[in-house]
Design a protein around this motif. Structure first.
Motif, mmCIF file in Angstrom:
data_model
loop_
_atom_site.group_PDB
_atom_site.id
_atom_site.type_symbol
_atom_site.label_atom_id
_atom_site.label_comp_id
_atom_site.label_asym_id
_atom_site.label_seq_id
_atom_site.Cartn_x
_atom_site.Cartn_y
_atom_site.Cartn_z
ATOM 1 N N GLU A 24 25.646 -21.947 36.557
ATOM 2 C CA GLU A 24 24.719 -21.374 35.399
ATOM 3 C C GLU A 24 23.070 -22.883 35.368
ATOM 4 O O GLU A 24 23.686 -23.823 35.952
ATOM 5 C CB GLU A 24 25.108 -21.937 33.872
ATOM 6 N N LEU A 25 22.164 -22.461 35.370
ATOM 7 C CA LEU A 25 20.818 -23.300 35.921
ATOM 8 C C LEU A 25 19.913 -24.051 34.410
ATOM 9 O O LEU A 25 20.551 -23.099 33.716
ATOM 10 C CB LEU A 25 20.185 -22.525 36.762
ATOM 11 N N ILE A 86 29.396 -23.333 49.543
ATOM 12 C CA ILE A 86 28.181 -23.831 49.946
ATOM 13 C C ILE A 86 27.524 -22.681 49.514
ATOM 14 O O ILE A 86 25.430 -22.804 49.470
ATOM 15 C CB ILE A 86 28.386 -24.268 51.741
ATOM 16 N N ALA A 87 28.015 -21.556 49.651
ATOM 17 C CA ALA A 87 26.830 -20.552 48.631
ATOM 18 C C ALA A 87 26.062 -20.792 47.423
ATOM 19 O O ALA A 87 25.040 -20.773 47.371
ATOM 20 C CB ALA A 87 27.574 -19.000 48.522
ATOM 21 N N ALA A 91 22.890 -21.686 46.600
ATOM 22 C CA ALA A 91 21.362 -20.705 45.402
ATOM 23 C C ALA A 91 20.804 -21.866 44.158
ATOM 24 O O ALA A 91 19.844 -21.190 43.392
ATOM 25 C CB ALA A 91 23.240 -20.311 44.344
ATOM 26 N N THR A 92 21.920 -22.981 43.871
ATOM 27 C CA THR A 92 20.517 -24.302 43.248
ATOM 28 C C THR A 92 19.660 -24.629 44.281
ATOM 29 O O THR A 92 18.070 -24.309 43.435
ATOM 30 C CB THR A 92 21.766 -24.494 43.151
ATOM 31 N N ASN A 96 15.079 -23.782 43.221
ATOM 32 C CA ASN A 96 14.720 -24.574 43.503
ATOM 33 C C ASN A 96 13.660 -24.636 43.993
ATOM 34 O O ASN A 96 12.708 -26.087 43.891
ATOM 35 C CB ASN A 96 15.579 -26.523 43.369
ATOM 36 N N ALA A 97 13.120 -23.582 44.995
ATOM 37 C CA ALA A 97 12.603 -23.593 46.448
ATOM 38 C C ALA A 97 12.691 -24.528 47.421
ATOM 39 O O ALA A 97 11.086 -25.142 47.183
ATOM 40 C CB ALA A 97 11.240 -23.276 45.755
ATOM 41 N N MET A 98 13.789 -25.443 46.816
ATOM 42 C CA MET A 98 13.943 -26.789 48.056
ATOM 43 C C MET A 98 14.025 -26.067 49.658
ATOM 44 O O MET A 98 14.805 -25.323 49.647
ATOM 45 C CB MET A 98 15.107 -27.537 48.085
#
Length: 305
Positions: A24-25, A86-87, A91-92, A96-98
């Motif tokens: 969960e983010l 790793i997935a 996803a994280t 965050n568009a990192m």
């Protein structure tokens, strides 16, 4: 201002990062975990940290192998594969568009306890997994300046009671060593092994250079550093003598250069130890050469994806 190997350039984007807690983010200010978490209660957890360079998690196989080894060592079953974790990291990062200049911290604790206790049988949940990605670039000014070390009276543990190679949440002895160093006016702590030989620092691995020869401690009492291993690797690949052996402060005080290694800062020169200047007290020629070779290794890892 705090000075040390973990100095990072300020980046306001970190105020708005999303942190993953069990898939969960949460916004940074809302990211919380239970006070009954085993990591909080008794330091029962393992962790890993790696960097994202130009869309590539650098040396990820080494880092995730180390995480799985740490979990196996403390008897923690991970109910997911390396590929699945790793997935979760990706996803994280994607949320965050990192894509670059990111330091990722992964923390896995045994889980939630029924009551405050060290007994693993009182754990009533599966492992808690926290993924914290931050925009963190090592301060170039700090690297050029170098750091100072103080030899702590806190020793690196013997493998038969807390193996220094274990990346676990139980870091109090390292915190104690660092506090001693700070109170002595140094940036970080140098730690000896149980036999009085130089082992490592409180958060990084230690190297010294004498007469063109690179030297680091044996792996018996030092941290299982990925960057340490890569420096040894680039030395061998480029015909630079690098020896793993026992050595004491007698050898260190007479070194031509010294540096420490870590995933975040790479190679950071050491200018003074216990108030004694090391070599010319600056960013030495061979340390800079090794740093460049290490950066080239990262570039190659990015190129090969």
């Amino acid at each position: 201002m705090v000075h040390g190997t973990h100095n990072a350039q300020e980046d306001s984007r970190n105020n708005d990062i999303l942190i993953s807690i069990n898939d969960e983010l949460y916004p940074r200010k809302e990211a919380k975990i239970s006070v009954f978490d085993s990591g909080y209660l008794v330091g029962d957890g393992v962790w890993e940290a790696l960097r994202l360079h130009h869309g590539v998690l650098v040396f990820k196989e080494d880092h995730f192998n180390r995480l799985w080894q740490s979990a196996a060592t403390v008897g923690m079953h991970l109910p997911f594969t390396k590929e699945e974790l790793i997935a979760k990291v990706w996803a994280t990062l994607n949320a965050n568009a990192m894509t670059n200049g990111v330091h990722v911290r992964i923390m896995v604790t045994r889980g939630i306890k029924k009551t405050p206790s060290q007994d693993p049988r009182l754990t009533i949940s599966g492992p808690n997994v926290v993924i914290i990605p931050e925009y963190k670039t090592a301060s170039k000014a700090s690297r050029e300046k170098g750091i100072t070390l103080f030899t702590s009276s806190i020793r690196r543990g013997s493998p038969d009671y807390l193996d220094p190679r274990l990346n676990c949440h139980s870091k109090l002895h390292e915190v104690q060593a660092l506090i001693q160093a700070i109170e002595a006016g140094a940036d970080e702590a140098l730690m000896l092994d149980v036999n009085g030989f130089v082992a490592t620092c409180n958060a990084t691995n230690f190297f010294m250079i004498k007469d063109g020869e690179v030297c680091t401690s044996t792996s018996k009492y030092c941290m299982n550093g990925i960057t340490r291993a890569k420096v040894i690797e680039v030395c061998k690949a480029n015909g630079i003598t690098c020896i793993e052996k026992d050595f004491s402060l007698f050898d260190v005080y007479g070194a031509d250069e010294a540096f420490v290694t870590g995933t975040f800062g790479g190679l950071t020169p050491v200018t003074k130890i216990d108030g004694r200047q090391i070599g010319k007290g600056n960013y030495g020629h061979m340390t800079r050469q090794l740093s460049n070779l290490y950066e080239a290794l990262i570039d190659n890892a990015v190129k090969n994806g």
